[in-house]
Design an enzyme around this catalytic site. Structure first.
Site, short mmCIF file in Angstrom:
data_model
loop_
_atom_site.label_atom_id
_atom_site.label_comp_id
_atom_site.label_asym_id
_atom_site.label_seq_id
_atom_site.Cartn_x
_atom_site.Cartn_y
_atom_site.Cartn_z
N PHE A 123 0.84 -1.20 0.00
CA PHE A 123 0.00 0.00 0.00
C PHE A 123 0.87 1.24 0.00
O PHE A 123 2.07 1.20 0.32
CB PHE A 123 -0.95 0.01 1.20
N CYS A 124 0.26 2.37 -0.40
CA CYS A 124 0.94 3.66 -0.42
C CYS A 124 -0.12 4.75 -0.32
O CYS A 124 -1.30 4.46 -0.11
CB CYS A 124 1.80 3.82 -1.67
N THR A 125 0.26 5.99 -0.51
CA THR A 125 -0.67 7.10 -0.28
C THR A 125 -1.87 7.07 -1.23
O THR A 125 -3.02 7.09 -0.80
CB THR A 125 0.05 8.45 -0.43
#
Length: 290
Positions: free
Chosen positions: A175-177
């Site tokens: 996951f990331c922003t």
């Protein structure tokens, strides 16, 4: 007036990106849009802010290109313009991994919706990896997620080579922003022989927008790359500010430290800030206080 902040990206071949640049600049300027749009051979990546009508006009222009007709975007809101200016730039990559051969347009992991994410990362067989940089992770992440402690996305392949193997880590969730880094990271992992690779569709921002706080496995706040600094559940403004000396997000606890000087430095850079920069920041702070 409340402004709309729109974020979007898409991995797709854009052979006419140079021609798009000037058209986008002129259109955004006409609409009073500020923010950043990156164009590369591998696709488009942007975060822009403006009125509801202005954002709609820019998105309509982008979607008029058949390559971008299905472009998805996420929205949040700001009471003041979060960007100082407009930038539309040509880049080698829309998110810099330093490996242009990695091609998410032809190979990427399995999307997981925010509503399905909790079940996935609660599976003990799944390794959950935060693909953001260490300073972002420091103010919030998902419960139980691994922090690779990178200072740049370019360091992610080295982290994989030294810490992960397909045999020992058969299921990985990334996951990331906003979804772009974890999508590219998933493509890289698949190219290295990993079989089951998942990534959060829409990133943390979409999760915070759609998953109720009382059901959330997110802890803390989410760093964003504009003057809001961080957001919370429901994409409400966070409590962090930005250090003028090093750009690190700072909390109320940081500001209570003896190593915090308003407008100059924070506990993260107090011992490393050069004398030249300290003097420069001090003069700027004095000017702000006049």
């Amino acid at each position: 007036m409340t402004l709309v902040v729109a974020t979007f990206y898409k991995f797709v071949r854009l052979p006419d990106r140079a021609e798009k640049q000037q058209v986008l600049i002129e259109h955004c300027q006409t609409q009073g849009i500020k923010g950043t749009i990156l164009l590369a051979q591998e696709g488009i990546n942007g975060t822009i802010a403006g009125s509801r009508a202005a954002i709609a006009a820019v998105l309509d222009l982008l979607k008029s290109d058949p390559c971008l007709a299905d472009l998805e975007h996420k929205e949040s809101y700001a009471n003041a313009q979060p960007f100082d200016r407009l930038k539309v730039r040509l880049k080698h990559e829309i998110v810099t991994l330093g490996m242009p051969e990695v091609d998410p347009a032809s190979q990427s992991g399995t999307y997981v919706s925010p509503q399905e994410w909790n079940a996935l990362i609660s599976d003990p067989e799944v390794l959950v990896v935060d693909t953001r940089n260490d300073y972002e992770v420091s103010i919030g992440s998902f419960q139980g997620a691994v922090n690779p402690q990178t200072t740049s996305f370019r360091e992610f392949p080295e982290y994989v080579q030294t810490h992960l193997t397909p045999a020992q880590h058969p299921k990985i969730a990334l996951f990331c922003t906003g979804g772009i880094r974890c999508e590219k990271a998933s493509s890289y992992l698949l190219s290295q022989g990993f079989q089951e690779v998942y990534h959060l569709k829409g990133g943390i921002l979409k999760y915070l927008e759609e998953v109720p706080a009382d059901e959330s496995l997110w802890r803390g706040e989410c760093f964003v790359f504009d003057q809001r600094v961080a957001v919370q559940h429901g994409l409400e403004p966070g409590t962090h500010e930005m250090c003028c000396g090093c750009g690190h997000p700072i909390s109320e606890q940081d500001k209570a430290s003896a190593n915090y000087e308003e407008g100059i430095c924070c506990p993260h850079c107090y011992t490393t800030l050069s004398l030249e920069k300290r003097l420069r920041q001090s003069e700027r702070q004095n000017q702000r206080n006049r």
